[in-house]
Design a protein around this motif. Structure first.
Motif, PDB file in Angstrom:
ATOM      1  N   VAL A 299       0.779  -1.166  -0.046  1.00 39.72           N
ATOM      2  CA  VAL A 299       0.122  -0.122   0.115  1.00 39.72           C
ATOM      3  C   VAL A 299       0.836   1.208   0.148  1.00 39.72           C
ATOM      4  O   VAL A 299       0.732   1.948  -0.702  1.00 39.72           O
ATOM      5  CB  VAL A 299      -0.861  -0.042   1.221  1.00 39.72           C
ATOM      6  N   MET A 300       1.666   1.183   0.825  1.00 39.51           N
ATOM      7  CA  MET A 300       2.733   2.482   0.982  1.00 39.51           C
ATOM      8  C   MET A 300       3.404   2.791  -0.107  1.00 39.51           C
ATOM      9  O   MET A 300       3.744   4.001  -0.570  1.00 39.51           O
ATOM     10  CB  MET A 300       3.705   2.462   2.265  1.00 39.51           C
ATOM     11  N   ASN A 301       3.997   1.840  -0.787  1.00 36.90           N
ATOM     12  CA  ASN A 301       4.752   1.893  -2.213  1.00 36.90           C
ATOM     13  C   ASN A 301       3.912   2.092  -3.404  1.00 36.90           C
ATOM     14  O   ASN A 301       4.543   2.300  -4.431  1.00 36.90           O
ATOM     15  CB  ASN A 301       5.556   1.057  -2.049  1.00 36.90           C
ATOM     16  N   SER A 302       2.653   1.913  -3.372  1.00 40.70           N
ATOM     17  CA  SER A 302       1.780   2.282  -4.694  1.00 40.70           C
ATOM     18  C   SER A 302       1.676   3.528  -5.182  1.00 40.70           C
ATOM     19  O   SER A 302       1.608   4.594  -4.438  1.00 40.70           O
ATOM     20  CB  SER A 302       0.399   1.699  -4.310  1.00 40.70           C
ATOM     21  N   GLN A 303       1.339   3.771  -6.427  1.00 40.57           N
ATOM     22  CA  GLN A 303       1.197   5.232  -6.884  1.00 40.57           C
ATOM     23  C   GLN A 303      -0.183   5.934  -6.359  1.00 40.57           C
ATOM     24  O   GLN A 303      -0.143   7.021  -6.041  1.00 40.57           O
ATOM     25  CB  GLN A 303       1.127   4.900  -8.271  1.00 40.57           C
ATOM     26  N   HIS A 304      -1.115   4.675  -6.322  1.00 45.56           N
ATOM     27  CA  HIS A 304      -2.455   5.289  -5.788  1.00 45.56           C
ATOM     28  C   HIS A 304      -3.102   4.424  -4.737  1.00 45.56           C
ATOM     29  O   HIS A 304      -3.586   3.271  -5.319  1.00 45.56           O
ATOM     30  CB  HIS A 304      -3.493   5.483  -6.872  1.00 45.56           C
ATOM     31  N   LYS A 305      -2.800   4.800  -3.414  1.00 46.33           N
ATOM     32  CA  LYS A 305      -3.183   3.695  -2.474  1.00 46.33           C
ATOM     33  C   LYS A 305      -4.395   3.308  -2.333  1.00 46.33           C
ATOM     34  O   LYS A 305      -4.808   2.024  -2.242  1.00 46.33           O
ATOM     35  CB  LYS A 305      -2.513   4.341  -1.140  1.00 46.33           C
ATOM     36  N   VAL A 306      -5.369   4.211  -2.663  1.00 44.95           N
ATOM     37  CA  VAL A 306      -6.719   3.747  -2.671  1.00 44.95           C
ATOM     38  C   VAL A 306      -7.197   2.726  -3.861  1.00 44.95           C
ATOM     39  O   VAL A 306      -7.943   1.740  -3.558  1.00 44.95           O
ATOM     40  CB  VAL A 306      -7.685   5.123  -2.693  1.00 44.95           C
TER      41      VAL A 306
END
Length: 423
Positions: A233-240
């Motif tokens: 989650v923290m390393n994703s481009q768009h967490k949602v």
């Protein structure tokens, strides 16, 4: 001081202190949590700078309960509200324009007094308006501008609250579906859907509130997701979007309990039906239950888009700027029209009228961006508590229903004698 009570819903993560709370002397808050029921925040000093004004929006997130409503609807609410006038954040935000109005009114009073007493040469003309026609002609326009702004801002606030009401309902729904549709021998998948639904609400909260969140995202999720999932989650481009994508994949791959529970005895033809169910689990075509899970994921995407539309699209800036300029000119023109009738009394009268008009405009400005004042933390915490409860209690509920169907003594209801006689 804060005028409202707030809700606090305790969880393991909720007991942690606020992260990133300002410690500057001009804004020192000794509050356990801003969303708290039955308690009043203490020792609150109101911020003056605009940055701290924005940060103070977190302390306007009111969540009402029956006790709050009983106090809110008291007969002495008018006296209480008047008594807290000078502690109002709305009024404190208006110190700049109100100072300008007071300065203008003072200049008018001093000039006209010196002129009437002959201190100034007679060539100096009066600067007072001969009548109030200019203000009468423009007063309706000011009213229209203020009404339009407050109505549109309230519509945005209420739409945002309805969207989050939908989110609350849907995360409960998808968790219930996971508990019912996914077999009991797949508890990790049930918990996976629950955990990622929790992560969806928390990431959306952080996405919309930014630095105004009551706790940072990592603190909110560290007791819900594993370290590997948290890194995802923290390393994703768009967490949602990442949370929605994981939920969609879980809904696609999860085995579906199409026919009852595995420990039930098949009735006549049950072997044929059981085999059909096994084939259905392996079939590429989605079952109705799987489609229901995926529909909820689609609703999550829709609500994300609605929230981003509200957040990224303010009222047209041309309207906002013209309204501010119009209102500022109008209130600074009041002393020129009121001095002839009230003399030096026009200073407090002008300040009072200006505070009322500017306060309406400031309310519209504050709720135009609704996510900073909505109690999203309380909503997310309520959703998390409900989702954890649904998964935890589902096995007992399933056993209870099976007992009802089998007529076991533990769940059978006793029929009163008079009812039995009627039957």
């Amino acid at each position: 001081m804060l005028a409202h009570k707030h809700m606090r819903i305790s969880t393991t993560a909720a007991s942690k202190p606020l992260q990133g709370t300002p410690t500057r002397n001009v804004w020192h808050l000794m509050v356990s949590r801003p969303a708290e029921v039955g308690t009043k925040p203490r020792n609150v000093k109101i911020a003056i700078s605009r940055k701290e004004v924005m940060e103070s929006r977190r302390y306007r997130r009111t969540v009402a309960d029956p006790e709050w409503w009983s106090e809110y609807l008291t007969e002495d609410r008018f006296l209480k509200n008047i008594g807290s006038l000078f502690n109002s954040r709305i009024i404190r935000h208006l110190y700049g324009p109100l100072t300008s109005v007071a300065l203008t009114a003072t200049i008018v009073c001093v000039y006209e007094t010196l002129r009437s007493e002959g201190v100034l040469p007679p060539e100096f003309p009066s600067i007072c308006m001969p009548n109030q026609t200019p203000l009468n002609l423009t007063g309706f326009a000011v009213s229209l501008l203020l009404v339009f702004r407050t109505n549109q801002s309230y519509d945005r606030w209420w739409e945002a609250r309805k969207v989050w009401g939908t989110i609350l309902n849907r995360v409960r729904d998808i968790t219930t579906q996971a508990a019912v549709f996914i077999p009991e021998d797949e508890p990790r998948l049930r918990e996976g859907i629950r955990n990622w639904a929790i992560a969806f609400t928390r990431t959306l909260e952080a996405h919309l509130q930014g630095k105004l969140v009551e706790r940072d995202l990592k603190s909110n999720l560290e007791n819900t997701l594993s370290p590997y999932e948290l890194d995802m989650v923290m390393n994703s481009q768009h967490k949602v979007v990442k949370c929605c994508s994981v939920l969609a994949e879980l809904a696609l791959q999860a085995p579906i309990n199409s026919i009852g529970h595995g420990d039930e005895q098949p009735a006549q033809g049950g072997q044929v039906l059981q085999r059909a169910a096994e084939l259905a689990l392996q079939a590429p075509i989605n079952s109705i239950e799987r489609q229901m899970l995926q529909h909820n994921v689609q609703v999550f995407y829709d609500t994300l888009g609605m929230c981003e539309r509200i957040m990224r699209t303010p009222l047209p800036l041309t309207y906002t700027r013209h309204s501010s300029r119009f209102l500022f000119v109008y209130i600074n023109a009041l002393p020129f029209a009121m001095y002839s009738a009230f003399g030096w009394g026009c200073i407090p009268i002008t300040i009072m009228i200006s505070a009322l008009l500017l306060g309406i405009d400031e309310i519209g400005v504050q709720i135009e961006e609704p996510f900073g004042v909505l109690p999203l933390d309380a909503i997310c915490t309520r959703a998390e508590i409900d989702m954890r409860s649904i998964i935890k209690e589902q096995p007992d509920l399933a056993e209870y229903v099976r007992g009802l169907r089998s007529g076991s003594a533990a769940t059978a209801r006793t029929v009163p004698a008079e009812v039995a006689e009627v039957r």
